[in-house]
Design a protein around this motif. Sequence first.
Motif, PDB file in Angstrom:
ATOM      1  N   MET A  37       5.496  -8.753 -31.847  1.00  0.00           N
ATOM      2  CA  MET A  37       6.936  -8.869 -31.613  1.00  0.00           C
ATOM      3  C   MET A  37       7.672  -7.621 -32.071  1.00  0.00           C
ATOM      4  O   MET A  37       8.585  -7.131 -31.427  1.00  0.00           O
ATOM      5  N   GLY A  38       7.303  -7.072 -33.241  1.00  0.00           N
ATOM      6  CA  GLY A  38       7.961  -5.866 -33.722  1.00  0.00           C
ATOM      7  C   GLY A  38       9.264  -6.166 -34.439  1.00  0.00           C
ATOM      8  O   GLY A  38       9.424  -7.206 -35.074  1.00  0.00           O
ATOM      9  N   PHE A  39      10.238  -5.256 -34.329  1.00  0.00           N
ATOM     10  CA  PHE A  39      11.477  -5.371 -35.074  1.00  0.00           C
ATOM     11  C   PHE A  39      12.441  -6.368 -34.435  1.00  0.00           C
ATOM     12  O   PHE A  39      12.603  -6.409 -33.223  1.00  0.00           O
ATOM     13  N   VAL A  40      13.088  -7.154 -35.296  1.00  0.00           N
ATOM     14  CA  VAL A  40      14.122  -8.090 -34.894  1.00  0.00           C
ATOM     15  C   VAL A  40      15.409  -7.664 -35.589  1.00  0.00           C
ATOM     16  O   VAL A  40      15.403  -7.358 -36.789  1.00  0.00           O
TER      17      VAL A  40
ATOM     18  N   VAL B 223      17.485  -5.965 -40.255  1.00  0.00           N
ATOM     19  CA  VAL B 223      16.376  -5.575 -39.376  1.00  0.00           C
ATOM     20  C   VAL B 223      15.087  -5.978 -40.075  1.00  0.00           C
ATOM     21  O   VAL B 223      14.843  -5.569 -41.216  1.00  0.00           O
ATOM     22  N   TYR B 224      14.275  -6.792 -39.400  1.00  0.00           N
ATOM     23  CA  TYR B 224      13.023  -7.215 -40.011  1.00  0.00           C
ATOM     24  C   TYR B 224      11.894  -7.210 -38.982  1.00  0.00           C
ATOM     25  O   TYR B 224      12.130  -7.236 -37.775  1.00  0.00           O
ATOM     26  N   TYR B 225      10.681  -7.142 -39.516  1.00  0.00           N
ATOM     27  CA  TYR B 225       9.485  -7.016 -38.676  1.00  0.00           C
ATOM     28  C   TYR B 225       8.754  -8.344 -38.622  1.00  0.00           C
ATOM     29  O   TYR B 225       8.566  -9.011 -39.647  1.00  0.00           O
ATOM     30  N   GLN B 226       8.330  -8.726 -37.392  1.00  0.00           N
ATOM     31  CA  GLN B 226       7.524  -9.921 -37.211  1.00  0.00           C
ATOM     32  C   GLN B 226       6.251  -9.596 -36.437  1.00  0.00           C
ATOM     33  O   GLN B 226       6.200  -8.630 -35.675  1.00  0.00           O
TER      34      GLN B 226
END
Length: 260
Positions: A1-4, A10-13
């Motif tokens: 998914m990458g960055f949200v 801003v967070y990484y999943q």
Amino acid sequence: MGFVRQNGLVYYQFDIFPPAVVHGVFTRLGGVSPVPWASLNLGGNLGDTRENIIENRRRIFEVVNRKVETIFDVWQVHSDIVVCTDQPRPLDTPHSRADAILTQNPNVTLFMRFADCVPIFLYDPENNVVGLVHAGWKGTLAAVTYKAIEVMRTKYGSVPSNILAAIGPSIGPDHYVVGPEVIEGVKQTFQEDSEALLIQRNGRTYFDLWQANTLWLSKAGVAQVEIAGLCTACDTHHWYSHRGEAGRTGRFGALIALNS
């Protein structure tokens, strides 16, 4: 998914985890802390104020729709200690000392802090267990990741081949220069595998923490592993990096929980 990107954060999943797993590795963006901790600092004892850290923590829990009161965190001490919990840590109680935490309770949110060390996320979809591991060089040489899988197996009945694992943003093999103590420790711990983990370049030795912990997962029987491949020292715009910022920095947060 990458960055949200959501609500200024801003967070990484990871792609490997299904919607049943709430998780994220939060960048340093979107908080209230001043320089040098700017801005979403979640670490204590670094000079930032408690009020800033509490507000930053409130923001990350809000963005993933979890109550702060569900938190379970520990005092991270670069050990091989694994703690299992079936309840949150009351906010006014002292932390246990540990570097791996596990739970089956959807009302618990596991939380840890990082600034170069490796965040490792674990999920057993068959037994509904989640885990979070903090692995710097000491924890890696102490096999904390392997031991977390062993506890999942013995306490919760997890079959390692069913476990999904993810290795989050942390210092990469391009930046992690190590000295004689670490080099010798890697050789003693990993034996014939150490050559692939110690990279020689321009007269320096670099330690690949990502592959070292992937190797521990493999030795424990975990085959499904996703590596973010994001180096914290390469990108101090998004991440705190102890090495990249000469120690004057904050801590970014990582959390994982089961959807209730």
